[in-house]
Enzyme design. Structure first.
Site, PDB file in Angstrom:
ATOM      1  N   ALA A 176      24.598  -5.723   3.551  1.00  0.00           N
ATOM      2  CA  ALA A 176      25.973  -5.160   3.646  1.00  0.00           C
ATOM      3  C   ALA A 176      26.352  -5.053   2.257  1.00  0.00           C
ATOM      4  CB  ALA A 176      26.695  -5.884   4.611  1.00  0.00           C
ATOM      5  N   ARG A 218      -6.254   6.838  -2.804  1.00  0.00           N
ATOM      6  CA  ARG A 218      -7.638   6.532  -3.125  1.00  0.00           C
ATOM      7  C   ARG A 218      -8.335   8.128  -2.921  1.00  0.00           C
ATOM      8  NH1 ARG A 218     -12.107   5.059  -0.697  1.00  0.00           N
ATOM      9  NH2 ARG A 218     -13.602   3.625  -1.948  1.00  0.00           N
ATOM     10  N   GLU A 278      -2.120  -1.510  -0.789  1.00  0.00           N
ATOM     11  CA  GLU A 278      -2.054  -0.774   0.249  1.00  0.00           C
ATOM     12  C   GLU A 278      -0.980  -0.577   0.789  1.00  0.00           C
ATOM     13  OE1 GLU A 278      -5.583  -0.734   0.944  1.00  0.00           O
ATOM     14  OE2 GLU A 278      -5.508  -0.165   3.289  1.00  0.00           O
ATOM     15  N   LYS A 289      -6.945  -8.329   4.583  1.00  0.00           N
ATOM     16  CA  LYS A 289      -7.279  -7.095   4.469  1.00  0.00           C
ATOM     17  C   LYS A 289      -6.281  -6.208   5.358  1.00  0.00           C
ATOM     18  CE  LYS A 289     -11.088  -3.767   4.350  1.00  0.00           C
ATOM     19  NZ  LYS A 289     -10.480  -2.765   5.063  1.00  0.00           N
ATOM     20  N   CYS A 301       8.502   4.820  44.592  1.00  0.00           N
ATOM     21  CA  CYS A 301       8.369   4.694  45.992  1.00  0.00           C
ATOM     22  C   CYS A 301       9.582   4.451  46.709  1.00  0.00           C
ATOM     23  CB  CYS A 301       7.344   3.746  46.483  1.00  0.00           C
ATOM     24  SG  CYS A 301       7.595   3.142  48.233  1.00  0.00           S
ATOM     25  N   ASP A 306      -4.452  -3.435   7.067  1.00  0.00           N
ATOM     26  CA  ASP A 306      -4.940  -2.052   7.474  1.00  0.00           C
ATOM     27  C   ASP A 306      -4.027  -0.757   7.273  1.00  0.00           C
ATOM     28  OD1 ASP A 306      -6.885  -0.469   8.769  1.00  0.00           O
ATOM     29  OD2 ASP A 306      -6.512  -1.203  10.751  1.00  0.00           O
ATOM     30  N   TYR A 359      24.343  -5.489  -0.279  1.00  0.00           N
ATOM     31  CA  TYR A 359      23.475  -4.602  -1.085  1.00  0.00           C
ATOM     32  C   TYR A 359      24.086  -3.138  -1.166  1.00  0.00           C
ATOM     33  CZ  TYR A 359      19.072  -2.443  -2.360  1.00  0.00           C
ATOM     34  OH  TYR A 359      17.960  -1.704  -3.104  1.00  0.00           O
ATOM     35  N   CYS A 407       3.755   7.063  48.434  1.00  0.00           N
ATOM     36  CA  CYS A 407       3.376   5.569  48.128  1.00  0.00           C
ATOM     37  C   CYS A 407       2.026   5.259  48.738  1.00  0.00           C
ATOM     38  CB  CYS A 407       4.352   4.799  48.535  1.00  0.00           C
ATOM     39  SG  CYS A 407       3.858   2.944  48.339  1.00  0.00           S
ATOM     40  N   SER A 411     -14.916   0.834  -3.407  1.00  0.00           N
ATOM     41  CA  SER A 411     -14.906   0.586  -1.824  1.00  0.00           C
ATOM     42  C   SER A 411     -15.413  -0.998  -1.898  1.00  0.00           C
ATOM     43  CB  SER A 411     -15.703   1.577  -0.960  1.00  0.00           C
ATOM     44  OG  SER A 411     -16.875   1.373  -1.454  1.00  0.00           O
ATOM     45  N   LYS A 444     -14.930  -8.819   8.172  1.00  0.00           N
ATOM     46  CA  LYS A 444     -14.136  -8.158   9.307  1.00  0.00           C
ATOM     47  C   LYS A 444     -13.731  -8.907  10.412  1.00  0.00           C
ATOM     48  CE  LYS A 444     -13.510  -3.865   8.037  1.00  0.00           C
ATOM     49  NZ  LYS A 444     -14.108  -2.787   8.409  1.00  0.00           N
ATOM     50  N   CYS A 479       8.457  -1.155  51.944  1.00  0.00           N
ATOM     51  CA  CYS A 479       7.088  -0.925  51.582  1.00  0.00           C
ATOM     52  C   CYS A 479       6.641  -2.373  51.154  1.00  0.00           C
ATOM     53  CB  CYS A 479       7.289  -0.373  50.076  1.00  0.00           C
ATOM     54  SG  CYS A 479       5.854  -0.117  49.207  1.00  0.00           S
ATOM     55  N   CYS A 484       2.815   2.260  51.329  1.00  0.00           N
ATOM     56  CA  CYS A 484       3.420   2.263  52.628  1.00  0.00           C
ATOM     57  C   CYS A 484       3.778   3.929  52.826  1.00  0.00           C
ATOM     58  CB  CYS A 484       4.874   1.858  52.620  1.00  0.00           C
ATOM     59  SG  CYS A 484       5.881   2.716  51.448  1.00  0.00           S
ATOM     60  N   GLU A 537      -7.740 -13.111   0.494  1.00  0.00           N
ATOM     61  CA  GLU A 537      -6.850 -12.075   0.733  1.00  0.00           C
ATOM     62  C   GLU A 537      -6.786 -11.464   1.990  1.00  0.00           C
ATOM     63  OE1 GLU A 537      -6.594  -8.931  -2.040  1.00  0.00           O
ATOM     64  OE2 GLU A 537      -6.584 -10.344  -3.812  1.00  0.00           O
ATOM     65  N   TYR A 563      -2.803  -5.201  -4.519  1.00  0.00           N
ATOM     66  CA  TYR A 563      -4.011  -6.259  -4.749  1.00  0.00           C
ATOM     67  C   TYR A 563      -4.793  -6.044  -5.860  1.00  0.00           C
ATOM     68  CZ  TYR A 563      -6.414  -2.399  -2.465  1.00  0.00           C
ATOM     69  OH  TYR A 563      -7.039  -1.110  -2.262  1.00  0.00           O
TER      70      TYR A 563
HETATM   71  O1  D41 Z   1      -5.835  -5.309   1.873  1.00  0.00           O
HETATM   72  C1  D41 Z   1      -6.885  -4.352   1.522  1.00  0.00           C
HETATM   73  N1  D41 Z   1      -6.716  -3.537   2.223  1.00  0.00           N
HETATM   74  C2  D41 Z   1      -7.506  -4.584   0.251  1.00  0.00           C
HETATM   75  C3  D41 Z   1      -8.236  -3.525  -0.099  1.00  0.00           C
HETATM   76  C4  D41 Z   1      -7.432  -5.729  -0.473  1.00  0.00           C
HETATM   77  N2  D41 Z   1      -6.666  -6.600  -0.107  1.00  0.00           N
HETATM   78  N3  D41 Z   1      -8.084  -5.792  -1.562  1.00  0.00           N
HETATM   79  C5  D41 Z   1      -9.227  -4.805  -2.075  1.00  0.00           C
HETATM   80  N4  D41 Z   1      -9.888  -4.742  -3.004  1.00  0.00           N
HETATM   81  C6  D41 Z   1     -10.405  -3.928  -3.594  1.00  0.00           C
HETATM   82  C7  D41 Z   1     -11.323  -3.990  -4.623  1.00  0.00           C
HETATM   83  C8  D41 Z   1     -12.004  -5.418  -4.700  1.00  0.00           C
HETATM   84  C9  D41 Z   1     -12.274  -2.987  -4.935  1.00  0.00           C
HETATM   85  C10 D41 Z   1     -10.343  -3.890  -5.820  1.00  0.00           C
HETATM   86  C11 D41 Z   1      -9.166  -3.445  -1.076  1.00  0.00           C
HETATM   87  C12 D41 Z   1     -10.065  -2.596  -1.688  1.00  0.00           C
HETATM   88  N5  D41 Z   1     -10.573  -2.742  -2.659  1.00  0.00           N
HETATM   89  C13 D41 Z   1      -9.933  -1.382  -1.107  1.00  0.00           C
HETATM   90  N6  D41 Z   1      -9.206  -0.715  -0.197  1.00  0.00           N
HETATM   91  C14 D41 Z   1      -9.899   0.711   0.200  1.00  0.00           C
HETATM   92  C15 D41 Z   1     -10.882   0.690  -0.291  1.00  0.00           C
HETATM   93  C16 D41 Z   1     -11.114  -0.476  -1.069  1.00  0.00           C
END
Ligand code: D41
Length: 680
Positions: free
Chosen positions: A39, A142, A179, A121, A432, A123, A41, A414, A87, A320, A438, A417, A119, A231
């Site tokens: 508030a 990207r 991201e 990753k 129903c 989505d 802010y 139903c 990538s 992954k 029932c 029943c 770190e 990142y």
């Molecule tokens: O959190 C992520 N999605 C993430 C993506 C991350 N934490 N680090 C990333 N680091 C890289 C490099 C190492 C190439 C700098 C990335 C991605 N790349 C990335 N995201 C999409 C394609 C590549």
């Protein structure tokens, strides 16, 4: 660009407000440690807007009021990344990860441990943000890594992206990569709204984030709950950066970026693997979707010697997690009838491994959902199982529809029943109309009545209730109290000993509390806490049963919908008969003395319970506090008055101490409750 010339004569408050607001953005997003309330802010922003309306010439593009552009674009222009956005190579097993570490060591010709930054990753959508002299000048997707789209207007609306860098020491040209993602809570709320408006839903938070960034009108993007986590850095000129990746992340944080707080440095690949497991276990509890862990060689010098191979760095890998979405085939749809008669379509699926378990059923919610998905039996569908929620069908792959796919016929009668199924206008749910005629509704009503938080009849589980109803031994709630030892002992997987145990449990359950009894009746929309509010407000069952809708709405948290269902429940003769039968069977409770609400001793106070309580269950402690007029909240904030901390209290206690709140132990709570006449 933002500096004013000497001839401009604007009130200094304008620039002071901007600095103050930027400072609070930094505290909120980068440090995750706000110093003022939302508030307050908002008031600062409001004041700045007023001044800028008065002095339009004082408006600068990096003013915190200038996040949303007023004119939609007609198309996105292409951006060529100065340095390609690489990538990531993937690992799917511990062996893959160890092989990666081996490759790193071999290339570097070392056998020593390699330090990794670990770190999450996220989505979401990878983006690049370009800052010149600390000002955000360009935001881009990207894309394919070489060419992206210019989404400057849209990234400017994301509050965790600084329009002007904080702190000092940043290079003159700084490209920050990260991201953009949508936290789960925001995604659910967005879809909830879309569902209510009968609009198309987003399949997952990632698609929602992508769709939100693809808007030509940045006002739409601004309305979406997006965040950006930094990142890495890309193009850098006119300055130097720390020697390690973790150092760069720390620097990005001081410049005002949100960096993921789970990030850790592992001293070797084994620690990195342990991190992967540790995060895997709490993946579901995170506020956002992640699809793996990224490991990066921490030393930038080593990164440089490793270099990259066809579009991916040799110094990083993404390990992954099991996918949360998979495709499978819809084999059939069955219809289940719930306690309130709601007819729910349930998808029978070809079993598929998703989100760490094998899934063979998914809810289809209701008829609207079937229409919305345009789904047919035989279709290939995409199943999503995120966390512990019920698996959902999020999409139909129409290109894979077989020629003999069958339409789903929603039943008009139903399936249990045969009573007509009714749909109320404006309501998505079909019900129903059989009520307690029932068997399905009877079973569910009895299961609910006997459940732990209701009458707590230990041993009277779902399977047993189903048998008892199917055999005609139980057809209404009170019938369970007339069951004999012989009847029970004759059921499947029962002996005389278990029959006796159930009889004892039935007998014990007769002494209950008013709140539990109200809850046990299974009145629509009356959950445990609402039932407790009714009990505390009315004090007796008679008073509740006699209340009209206006009186019902005086109860805390009760609105017209709940009031309607409660009033309707007591209008029905069959329900009054059922309650009388239960009381005849010996179900009883003590009435509660009700004070006028303003006279309640703890009125206006908010308590938070944390850690283990020994003398009282947490539910009971909460009930006593509520009965005395207090609020009981789930999380600690500046609005909390007291934190009751038992052994093992963790982050809530820490937060309470940080905020300087009053903390009491269970002994003091018991004293307090007794002082106010509670029997504990
Ligand atoms: O959190 C992520 N999605 C993430 C993506 C991350 N934490 N680090 C990333 N680091 C890289 C490099 C190492 C190439 C700098 C990335 C991605 N790349 C990335 N995201 C999409 C394609 C590549």
């Amino acid at each position: 660009m933002s500096t004013l010339s000497l001839f401009d004569n604007f009130p200094p408050e304008i620039e002071q407000l901007r600095q103050e607001i930027n400072h609070h953005n930094y505290r909120y997003y980068a440090l995750d440690d706000p110093q003022i309330t939302d508030a307050d802010y908002d008031r600062l922003m409001q004041r700045l807007r007023e001044l800028e309306t008065q002095y339009p010439a004082a408006i600068t593009p990096d003013s915190p009021t200038q996040r949303v552009g007023a004119t939609p674009l007609s198309a996105f222009t292409t951006v060529v990344h100065e340095l390609p956005m690489l990538s990531l190579d993937n690992a799917f097993s511990d062996e893959d990860l160890l092989a990666f570490n081996q490759r790193v060591q071999d290339r570097l010709k070392i056998t020593d441990d390699v330090e990794y930054a670990c770190e999450l990753k996220l989505d979401g959508i990878a983006v690049s943000l370009l800052y010149r002299d600390g000002l955000l000048v360009r935001g881009a997707t990207r894309g394919d890594g070489t060419n992206g789209e210019d989404i400057t207007q849209n990234v400017r609306t994301i509050k965790s992206i600084p329009l002007r860098l904080a702190g000092t020491g940043y290079p003159a040209v700084l490209e920050v990569r990260g991201e953009i993602y949508m936290p789960k809570a925001g995604f659910n709320a967005l879809n909830e709204k879309a569902r209510a408006a009968d609009e198309k839903l987003f399949v997952n938070p990632r698609n929602a984030a992508a769709g939100s960034l693809r808007q030509l009108d940045s006002r739409i993007t601004a309305s979406r709950p997006l965040e950006m986590c930094a990142y890495s850095v890309g193009w850098v000129d006119g300055g130097t950066l720390p020697e390690t990746h973790s150092g760069i992340l720390a620097a990005l944080k001081t410049w005002g970026f949100l960096t993921n707080r789970e990030t850790q440095v592992a001293k070797n690949i084994h620690e990195a693997m342990a991190f992967y497991r540790q995060i895997g276990e709490k993946r579901n509890e995170l506020a956002y979707d992640i699809d793996g862990i990224v490991f990066k060689v921490n030393s930038r010098q080593l990164q440089e010697s490793l270099g990259f191979i066809s579009r991916a760095p040799r110094w990083a890998i993404a390990y992954k997690f099991p996918a949360q979405e998979e495709s499978t085939i819809l084999l059939d749809v069955e219809f289940q009838v719930g306690r309130t008669g709601a007819v729910t379509p349930v998808a029978r699926l070809q079993p598929v491994f998703v989100g760490g378990v094998t899934v063979s059923n998914a809810t289809l919610h209701n008829r609207d959902e079937i229409n919305r998905l345009g789904i047919k039996i035989g279709d290939t569908v995409i199943i999503r199982r995120a966390g512990d929620v019920i698996p959902q069908i999020v999409q139909v792959v129409e290109t894979k529809r077989p020629t003999d796919a069958r339409a789903i016929a929603f039943p008009e009668h139903c399936p249990v029943c045969n009573s007509p199924v009714e749909t109320v206008a404006d309501e998505a749910v079909a019900r129903c109309s059989g009520g307690l005629v029932c068997a399905a509704q009877r079973k569910e009503a009895i299961k609910h009545f006997a459940s732990r938080k209701a009458m707590n009849v230990e041993g009277l589980g779902d399977k047993l209730v189903e048998q008892l109803v199917d055999l005609g031994l139980v057809s209404n709630l009170a019938d369970i109290y007339a069951l004999t030892r012989e009847q029970l002992a004759a059921m499947e997987r029962m002996g005389e000993k278990s029959a006796d145990n159930i009889l004892t449990a039935l007998e014990n359950s007769k002494k209950t509390s008013l709140a539990k009894f109200i809850y046990a009746l299974g009145i629509r929309e009356v959950g445990e806490s609402t039932a407790r509010n009714f009990a505390n407000y009315f004090g007796s069952f008679e008073a509740l049963a006699a209340a009209d809708q206006d009186a019902l709405q005086q109860v805390p948290d009760v609105g017209p919908v709940v009031a309607h269902f409660v009033a309707e429940f007591f209008v029905q003769e069959s329900n009054r008969v059922a309650v009388a039968a239960l009381r005849n069977a010996g179900v009883h409770w003590d009435n509660i003395e009700v004070a006028a609400p303003e006279a309640l001793p703890l009125k206006g106070l908010t308590y938070v319970l944390t850690g283990t309580l020994e003398a009282l269950s947490r539910d009971d402690a909460k009930a006593h506090l509520l009965a005395l007029g207090a609020k009981v909240a789930g999380s600690v904030s500046a609005k909390t008055d007291y934190v009751v901390a038992g052994p093992g209290a963790g982050s809530k206690l820490a937060k309470a101490e940080e905020l300087g709140l009053k903390v009491i132990d269970e002994a003091r709570l018991l004293e307090l409750l007794r002082e106010h006449g509670r029997q504990v």
